[in-house]
Design an enzyme around this catalytic site. Structure first.
Site, PDB file in Angstrom:
ATOM      1  N   HIS A 210       0.833  -1.207   0.000  1.00  0.00           N
ATOM      2  CA  HIS A 210       0.000   0.000   0.000  1.00  0.00           C
ATOM      3  C   HIS A 210       0.866   1.256   0.000  1.00  0.00           C
ATOM      4  O   HIS A 210       2.061   1.202   0.289  1.00  0.00           O
ATOM      5  CB  HIS A 210      -0.905   0.023   1.235  1.00  0.00           C
ATOM      6  CG  HIS A 210      -0.147   0.190   2.519  1.00  0.00           C
ATOM      7  ND1 HIS A 210       0.631  -0.823   3.062  1.00  0.00           N
ATOM      8  CD2 HIS A 210       0.003   1.255   3.351  1.00  0.00           C
ATOM      9  CE1 HIS A 210       1.194  -0.397   4.168  1.00  0.00           C
ATOM     10  NE2 HIS A 210       0.846   0.869   4.364  1.00  0.00           N
TER      11      HIS A 210
ATOM     12  N   ASP B  48       0.636   4.974   1.998  1.00  0.00           N
ATOM     13  CA  ASP B  48      -0.121   5.480   3.142  1.00  0.00           C
ATOM     14  C   ASP B  48      -1.149   6.540   2.738  1.00  0.00           C
ATOM     15  O   ASP B  48      -0.832   7.482   1.999  1.00  0.00           O
ATOM     16  CB  ASP B  48       0.837   6.075   4.186  1.00  0.00           C
ATOM     17  CG  ASP B  48       1.661   4.992   4.855  1.00  0.00           C
ATOM     18  OD1 ASP B  48       1.162   3.848   4.958  1.00  0.00           O
ATOM     19  OD2 ASP B  48       2.799   5.273   5.257  1.00  0.00           O
TER      20      ASP B  48
ATOM     21  N   HIS C 258       4.666   0.010   0.181  1.00  0.00           N
ATOM     22  CA  HIS C 258       5.415  -0.763   1.167  1.00  0.00           C
ATOM     23  C   HIS C 258       4.548  -1.844   1.783  1.00  0.00           C
ATOM     24  O   HIS C 258       3.317  -1.819   1.683  1.00  0.00           O
ATOM     25  CB  HIS C 258       6.028   0.145   2.248  1.00  0.00           C
ATOM     26  CG  HIS C 258       5.037   0.969   2.979  1.00  0.00           C
ATOM     27  ND1 HIS C 258       4.454   2.094   2.447  1.00  0.00           N
ATOM     28  CD2 HIS C 258       4.509   0.840   4.231  1.00  0.00           C
ATOM     29  CE1 HIS C 258       3.612   2.619   3.323  1.00  0.00           C
ATOM     30  NE2 HIS C 258       3.615   1.877   4.415  1.00  0.00           N
TER      31      HIS C 258
ATOM     32  N   ARG D 110       5.542   5.899  14.060  1.00  0.00           N
ATOM     33  CA  ARG D 110       5.455   6.425  12.683  1.00  0.00           C
ATOM     34  C   ARG D 110       4.854   7.816  12.667  1.00  0.00           C
ATOM     35  O   ARG D 110       3.850   8.065  13.333  1.00  0.00           O
ATOM     36  CB  ARG D 110       4.595   5.516  11.804  1.00  0.00           C
ATOM     37  CG  ARG D 110       4.732   5.860  10.317  1.00  0.00           C
ATOM     38  CD  ARG D 110       3.821   5.034   9.438  1.00  0.00           C
ATOM     39  NE  ARG D 110       2.593   5.741   9.152  1.00  0.00           N
ATOM     40  CZ  ARG D 110       1.543   5.198   8.532  1.00  0.00           C
ATOM     41  NH1 ARG D 110       1.579   3.933   8.155  1.00  0.00           N
ATOM     42  NH2 ARG D 110       0.458   5.902   8.307  1.00  0.00           N
TER      43      ARG D 110
HETATM   44  C1  SIN Z   1       3.388   0.765   7.764  1.00  0.00           C
HETATM   45  O1  SIN Z   1       2.712   0.274   6.865  1.00  0.00           O
HETATM   46  O2  SIN Z   1       3.500   1.965   7.934  1.00  0.00           O
HETATM   47  C2  SIN Z   1       4.152  -0.144   8.700  1.00  0.00           C
HETATM   48  C3  SIN Z   1       5.076  -1.045   8.006  1.00  0.00           C
HETATM   49  C4  SIN Z   1       5.705  -2.008   8.970  1.00  0.00           C
HETATM   50  O3  SIN Z   1       5.277  -2.107  10.125  1.00  0.00           O
HETATM   51  O4  SIN Z   1       6.656  -2.690   8.588  1.00  0.00           O
END
Ligand code: SIN
Length: 283
Positions: A101, A103, A258, A274
């Site tokens: 995805h 974000d 990612h 994050r």
């Molecule tokens: C995310 O999608 O922001 C997290 C990715 C992860 O936890 O590796």
């Protein structure tokens, strides 16, 4: 500051910088590297939540994530990506990013970029991967590039509307009601978007958030999405990261996808913070 290429495909390691104390020239150097390399890795960082927020704000205002119960209680700009439990309940998003995805692509103005900081990592599993969506676009057959020109795709946060990612584990993600309540209305974005800084085109669909295409039959739309996703997720376009404590990775959501690879054994902790930078309407 030293910036060296991470993989042949994309990404860079930035060394010789303390993210808790970056001067304006340093920020500009990082911004340039960010536009060039798409994913930046900073190792051995020891920063507070305030410093994480201050550094992130150099690139734009920050989002407060719609998963309200996963925000840090003193800093709403920090999303907890964590499998820590308190009183039997996860304190953060345990399943964050479990399908490819970008974000906030489900928002009218999706995120420009995100910064994920590793405070505690599991011995096994818990890796993350990024995909170079410029490369995914550039290597499409010319016929497909022409076909997707001007097309818009539907994006939604509501995973219960999404056949592509299968039936979720309700104990971990919450039930249909939770998603119906917190999901914003569906939005439409170009299938190939233009990066506002570099002018390059990137494929902008993902299995997690893209549900369909605006025009035409749904069968055709699903076939096209399957084809684009299969093409984009080939290994040549991937950077695979095994986390160490103190790693901070900053990525561009406009030209990468990612994925959290998961695979953490029961009892091992992975705890991350994050921040999510606001972005513009894709074009
Ligand atoms: C995310 O999608 O922001 C997290 C990715 C992860 O936890 O590796």
């Amino acid at each position: 500051m030293k910036i060296s290429q991470l993989t042949e495909a994309f990404g860079a390691v930035v060394s010789g910088v303390d993210l808790g104390n970056v001067d304006p020239e340093g920020v500009e150097e990082i911004r340039e590297a960010f536009h060039k390399h798409q994913v930046l890795l900073f190792r051995d960082q020891e920063i507070s939540m305030e410093q994480h927020i201050v550094f992130s704000k150099n690139f734009g205002p920050l989002e407060v994530h719609i998963s309200k119960d996963s925000l840090h209680k003193d800093h709403e700009e920090i999303l907890l990506v964590s499998n820590v439990k308190e009183n039997g309940k996860y304190i953060g998003v345990e399943n964050a990013g479990d399908s490819w995805h970008s974000d906030l692509s489900y928002m009218p103005e999706p995120s420009l970029g995100s910064l994920l900081y590793a405070l505690e990592v599991s011995e096994v599993g818990g890796d993350t991967e990024w995909l170079n969506m410029y490369a995914a676009y550039d290597t499409l057959p010319q016929k497909t590039k022409e076909r997707i020109e001007g097309l818009k795709a539907r994006h939604s946060f509501n995973r219960y509307k999404n056949k592509r990612i299968g039936v979720p584990d309700q104990r971990k993600v919450g039930g249909k009601e939770r998603y119906a309540k917190i999901s914003p209305p569906d939005v439409f974005h170009p299938v190939a978007r233009t990066h506002p800084e570099t002018g390059r085109k990137a494929l902008y669909v993902s299995p997690r958030f893209t549900l369909g295409i605006l025009d035409g039959s749904d069968d055709e739309a699903q076939d096209l999405l399957d084809e684009l996703i299969e093409h984009a997720t080939q290994r040549d376009f991937v950077y695979h990261h095994s986390w160490k404590v103190g790693d901070l990775i900053m990525w561009d959501n406009r030209n990468t996808l990612h994925l959290a690879c998961r695979g953490i054994p029961e009892g091992q902790i992975r705890h991350m913070h994050r921040t999510t930078i606001s972005g513009d309407v894709p074009f």
